[in-house]
Design a protein around this motif. Structure first.
Motif, PDB file in Angstrom:
ATOM      1  N   LEU A   1     -14.726 -27.028   9.026  1.00 34.20           N
ATOM      2  CA  LEU A   1     -14.765 -28.065   7.816  1.00 34.20           C
ATOM      3  C   LEU A   1     -15.811 -27.981   7.025  1.00 34.20           C
ATOM      4  O   LEU A   1     -15.650 -28.172   5.999  1.00 34.20           O
ATOM      5  CB  LEU A   1     -14.619 -29.440   8.805  1.00 34.20           C
ATOM      6  CG  LEU A   1     -13.478 -29.789   9.782  1.00 34.20           C
ATOM      7  CD1 LEU A   1     -13.903 -31.236  10.342  1.00 34.20           C
ATOM      8  CD2 LEU A   1     -12.373 -30.195   8.629  1.00 34.20           C
TER       9      LEU A   1
ATOM     10  N   CYS B   1      -5.653 -30.289   1.477  1.00 33.34           N
ATOM     11  CA  CYS B   1      -5.570 -28.841   1.127  1.00 33.34           C
ATOM     12  C   CYS B   1      -4.438 -28.226   1.463  1.00 33.34           C
ATOM     13  O   CYS B   1      -3.654 -28.610   2.209  1.00 33.34           O
ATOM     14  CB  CYS B   1      -6.815 -28.052   1.200  1.00 33.34           C
ATOM     15  SG  CYS B   1      -7.200 -27.888   3.124  1.00 33.34           S
TER      16      CYS B   1
ATOM     17  N   ARG C   1      -8.649 -32.418   5.617  1.00 36.75           N
ATOM     18  CA  ARG C   1      -8.857 -32.328   4.370  1.00 36.75           C
ATOM     19  C   ARG C   1      -7.584 -32.179   3.633  1.00 36.75           C
ATOM     20  O   ARG C   1      -6.743 -31.616   4.028  1.00 36.75           O
ATOM     21  CB  ARG C   1     -10.086 -31.106   3.954  1.00 36.75           C
ATOM     22  CG  ARG C   1     -11.226 -31.272   4.871  1.00 36.75           C
ATOM     23  CD  ARG C   1     -11.997 -32.376   4.391  1.00 36.75           C
ATOM     24  NE  ARG C   1     -13.452 -32.142   4.815  1.00 36.75           N
ATOM     25  CZ  ARG C   1     -13.870 -32.900   5.948  1.00 36.75           C
ATOM     26  NH1 ARG C   1     -12.892 -33.592   6.736  1.00 36.75           N
ATOM     27  NH2 ARG C   1     -15.270 -32.715   6.402  1.00 36.75           N
TER      28      ARG C   1
ATOM     29  N   ARG D   1     -15.163 -26.476  -1.737  1.00 35.35           N
ATOM     30  CA  ARG D   1     -14.805 -27.455  -2.822  1.00 35.35           C
ATOM     31  C   ARG D   1     -16.000 -27.766  -3.843  1.00 35.35           C
ATOM     32  O   ARG D   1     -15.511 -28.097  -5.055  1.00 35.35           O
ATOM     33  CB  ARG D   1     -14.505 -28.879  -2.003  1.00 35.35           C
ATOM     34  CG  ARG D   1     -14.050 -29.971  -2.743  1.00 35.35           C
ATOM     35  CD  ARG D   1     -14.264 -31.198  -1.752  1.00 35.35           C
ATOM     36  NE  ARG D   1     -15.171 -31.442  -1.059  1.00 35.35           N
ATOM     37  CZ  ARG D   1     -15.319 -32.136   0.264  1.00 35.35           C
ATOM     38  NH1 ARG D   1     -14.323 -32.699   0.613  1.00 35.35           N
ATOM     39  NH2 ARG D   1     -16.692 -32.300   0.437  1.00 35.35           N
TER      40      ARG D   1
ATOM     41  N   TYR E   1     -15.129 -25.723   4.354  1.00 35.96           N
ATOM     42  CA  TYR E   1     -14.424 -26.217   3.226  1.00 35.96           C
ATOM     43  C   TYR E   1     -14.975 -27.105   2.216  1.00 35.96           C
ATOM     44  O   TYR E   1     -14.848 -27.145   1.136  1.00 35.96           O
ATOM     45  CB  TYR E   1     -13.029 -26.896   3.712  1.00 35.96           C
ATOM     46  CG  TYR E   1     -12.260 -27.496   2.718  1.00 35.96           C
ATOM     47  CD1 TYR E   1     -11.321 -26.851   2.336  1.00 35.96           C
ATOM     48  CD2 TYR E   1     -12.340 -29.035   2.574  1.00 35.96           C
ATOM     49  CE1 TYR E   1     -10.379 -27.427   1.273  1.00 35.96           C
ATOM     50  CE2 TYR E   1     -11.598 -29.455   1.452  1.00 35.96           C
ATOM     51  CZ  TYR E   1     -10.663 -28.752   0.749  1.00 35.96           C
ATOM     52  OH  TYR E   1      -9.754 -29.094   0.163  1.00 35.96           O
ATOM     53  N   ASP E   2     -15.861 -27.898   2.893  1.00 38.20           N
ATOM     54  CA  ASP E   2     -16.662 -28.885   2.146  1.00 38.20           C
ATOM     55  C   ASP E   2     -17.676 -27.909   0.914  1.00 38.20           C
ATOM     56  O   ASP E   2     -17.850 -28.445  -0.034  1.00 38.20           O
ATOM     57  CB  ASP E   2     -17.616 -29.730   2.827  1.00 38.20           C
ATOM     58  CG  ASP E   2     -16.742 -30.783   3.955  1.00 38.20           C
ATOM     59  OD1 ASP E   2     -15.836 -30.782   3.289  1.00 38.20           O
ATOM     60  OD2 ASP E   2     -17.151 -31.219   4.766  1.00 38.20           O
TER      61      ASP E   2
END
Length: 222
Positions: A149, A187, A185, A156, A152-153
């Protein structure tokens, strides 16, 4: 051997703990209290005329430093569509210059226990699956999921990335991490099968587009 009908009729016998939602809600809240502290350093040795490669780091659950390869296209119109790539259980994250050359920015994440992310946490293979399994607060996969996670943050927020065109991809264990991230999230979820097929899946009431694309998968099997 099980038939297709047997698989359709299968139902799990695992009982969900009463505090399942509370446990993971608290874990996600704990993650938000930890500063990402991203580091993005150019890697000239691995870069070429088509793709700039960077060594990336960020902080995840428990304060562990997680490493990744960030491949950024040189040509094409910015901002670029971007994908986060997760490895399989037995695999290590590759440098995705191939996708970078195609105009896609890629963050290839070494979740805890993988090379370059195993200085503080290294249960070895195949120890990750059972590491501290009797203590849910210290179970290896609790942090493993949060690493995904967090990755991904990071992607982004990276410069040059189109926030409206973000996706996750992986095969085997990387596919499981992709399902997790795409469910928590907003996506797209990609698979590595070499077929041109798009369909949707429903995870807990959230509708997700799943698209198969050609090319190498998320770091091999396992």
């Amino acid at each position: 051997m099980a038939t297709e009908q047997d698989l359709k009729n299968f139902s799990t016998q695992v009982t969900c703990p009463d505090d399942f939602d509370e446990f993971w809600t608290n874990t996600l809240e704990e993650l938000t209290q930890i500063s990402l502290n991203p580091e993005i350093v150019p890697d000239l040795l691995r870069s070429n005329d088509d793709v700039k490669v960077f060594q990336a780091k960020y902080v995840s659950l428990g304060g562990l430093a997680i490493s990744a390869w960030y491949s950024l296209p040189v040509r094409g119109d910015k901002p670029y569509p971007a994908i986060i790539n997760f490895p399989g259980y037995k695999s290590e994250p590759p440098v995705r210059r191939d996708w970078g050359k195609s105009g896609v920015a890629v963050l290839s994440v070494a979740v805890r226990g993988k090379l370059r992310s195993n200085t503080e946490f290294n249960p070895g293979y195949p120890g990750l699956l059972t590491h501290n399994i009797e203590n849910r607060d210290r179970y290896g996969y609790r942090g493993f999921y949060m690493d995904a996670l967090r990755g991904y943050d990071l992607l982004r927020d990276l410069p040059g990335v189109d926030h409206q065109r973000l996706g996750v991809m992986g095969s085997s264990q990387g596919g499981a991490l992709s399902l997790l991230v795409s469910s928590l999230r907003s996506c797209l979820l990609y698979t590595s099968d070499a077929a041109d097929e798009r369909y949707s899946v429903d995870l807990g009431g959230r509708r997700i587009i799943k698209k198969k694309i050609g090319g190498g998968g998320g770091g091999g099997g396992g």
